[in-house]
Design a protein around this motif. Structure first.
Motif, PDB file in Angstrom:
ATOM      1  N   VAL A 131       4.700   5.729 -11.311  1.00 33.09           N
ATOM      2  CA  VAL A 131       4.690   7.175 -11.097  1.00 33.09           C
ATOM      3  C   VAL A 131       5.502   7.831 -12.204  1.00 33.09           C
ATOM      4  O   VAL A 131       6.465   7.250 -12.707  1.00 33.09           O
TER       5      VAL A 131
ATOM      6  N   SER B 231       0.468   9.378 -10.801  1.00 34.50           N
ATOM      7  CA  SER B 231       0.581   7.944 -10.549  1.00 34.50           C
ATOM      8  C   SER B 231      -0.589   7.199 -11.168  1.00 34.50           C
ATOM      9  O   SER B 231      -1.656   7.773 -11.424  1.00 34.50           O
TER      10      SER B 231
ATOM     11  N   ILE C 100       3.253   3.446  -4.104  1.00 38.32           N
ATOM     12  CA  ILE C 100       3.128   4.684  -4.879  1.00 38.32           C
ATOM     13  C   ILE C 100       3.672   5.885  -4.109  1.00 38.32           C
ATOM     14  O   ILE C 100       4.459   6.673  -4.667  1.00 38.32           O
ATOM     15  N   PRO C 101       3.312   6.090  -2.831  1.00 35.58           N
ATOM     16  CA  PRO C 101       3.925   7.200  -2.082  1.00 35.58           C
ATOM     17  C   PRO C 101       5.449   7.103  -2.031  1.00 35.58           C
ATOM     18  O   PRO C 101       6.149   8.122  -2.112  1.00 35.58           O
ATOM     19  N   PHE C 102       5.964   5.885  -1.917  1.00 35.62           N
ATOM     20  CA  PHE C 102       7.416   5.688  -1.870  1.00 35.62           C
ATOM     21  C   PHE C 102       8.062   6.108  -3.190  1.00 35.62           C
ATOM     22  O   PHE C 102       9.064   6.823  -3.206  1.00 35.62           O
TER      23      PHE C 102
ATOM     24  N   SER D 178      10.616  12.894  -6.415  1.00 35.34           N
ATOM     25  CA  SER D 178      10.637  14.291  -5.970  1.00 35.34           C
ATOM     26  C   SER D 178      12.042  14.767  -5.625  1.00 35.34           C
ATOM     27  O   SER D 178      12.324  15.966  -5.688  1.00 35.34           O
TER      28      SER D 178
ATOM     29  N   LYS E 172       6.833   8.147  -5.454  1.00 36.54           N
ATOM     30  CA  LYS E 172       6.677   9.596  -5.614  1.00 36.54           C
ATOM     31  C   LYS E 172       7.759  10.355  -4.857  1.00 36.54           C
ATOM     32  O   LYS E 172       8.326  11.332  -5.368  1.00 36.54           O
ATOM     33  N   SER E 173       8.049   9.909  -3.645  1.00 31.74           N
ATOM     34  CA  SER E 173       9.085  10.587  -2.859  1.00 31.74           C
ATOM     35  C   SER E 173      10.451  10.440  -3.521  1.00 31.74           C
ATOM     36  O   SER E 173      11.267  11.365  -3.479  1.00 31.74           O
TER      37      SER E 173
ATOM     38  N   ASP F 261       0.803  -1.223   0.000  1.00 30.49           N
ATOM     39  CA  ASP F 261       0.000   0.000   0.000  1.00 30.49           C
ATOM     40  C   ASP F 261       0.837   1.274   0.000  1.00 30.49           C
ATOM     41  O   ASP F 261       0.307   2.357  -0.272  1.00 30.49           O
ATOM     42  N   SER F 262       2.111   1.155   0.312  1.00 27.23           N
ATOM     43  CA  SER F 262       2.956   2.354   0.358  1.00 27.23           C
ATOM     44  C   SER F 262       3.859   2.486  -0.870  1.00 27.23           C
ATOM     45  O   SER F 262       4.725   3.374  -0.913  1.00 27.23           O
TER      46      SER F 262
END
Length: 214
Positions: free
Chosen positions: A89, A98, A53-55, A61, A57-58, A50-51
């Protein structure tokens, strides 16, 4: 005097080629570290499903040279998602977007960037390509396979990739000047012209087609 000028020019060209290669390899070597680290983290279950996509993206960035990244899993690894599961992403202007890729129209596990590292068990740089409809720039993809323990056996689980734009590469090559008319050009492993003073050659000609024409 002619012989001296020729030898000096040759030595200068060799030096320029080696210096330029070092500049290119520094960028590519640094880019390779990202998917390699992610692959190791996935193997150790450090990042949860579950993490992902956020991972990713970071990661994008803080790495302006990266254009996109995907974590593509083997079919049916997560039954709740069906056959396909490939969080992706990518940059769109100043925004990092994403999506989750994979369907009957995009069966990623049959594509070279997935198949080749799966078969060879080795990382793989793709041939450069134009990202038409997306970034509309010349890009290349680096793929790293990753594995997990299933029933006590190390099993291929998927591929981590990064996409990088090759605009910086064109700038490095175009800066190479040899006397008044000398220039540098860059070929892919298959002989496709990636960078050349004649922009019409880029991705449209190979060293073989030019040789045949001349």
């Amino acid at each position: 005097a002619r012989k001296t000028i020729r030898e000096d020019t040759r030595e200068n060209s060799v030096y320029l080629a080696k210096t330029t290669i070092n500049k290119i390899e520094q960028v590519l070597t640094l880019a390779e570290k990202n998917p390699q680290i992610i692959a190791r983290m996935l193997e150790s279950s450090f990042v949860s499903k579950d993490s992902l996509i956020p991972f990713l993206k970071s990661m994008l960035s803080v790495n302006s040279s990266l254009y996109g990244s995907i974590i593509a899993y083997e079919p049916n690894i997560f039954p709740e998602h069906g056959v396909y599961f490939a969080p992706y992403v990518y940059r769109q202007g100043d925004t990092i977007c994403s999506s989750v890729l994979g369907d009957i129209n995009y069966e990623y596990f049959y594509m070279d960037w997935y198949q080749i590292p799966k078969i060879t068990n080795e990382p793989y740089w793709s041939e450069p390509y134009f990202d038409e409809g997306g970034g509309n720039v010349l890009m290349t993809t680096y793929s790293v396979p990753f594995y997990t323990q299933i029933n006590g056996k190390r099993t291929f689980t998927g591929v981590v990739t990064i996409d990088i734009s090759l605009e910086w590469l064109t700038k490095i090559i175009s800066d190479v000047k040899i006397l008044n008319s000398g220039y540098a050009f860059l070929l892919s492993r298959n002989g496709v012209i990636i960078s050349h003073p004649n922009s019409e050659y880029i991705m449209n000609q190979t060293i073989f087609t030019i040789a045949k024409e001349n």
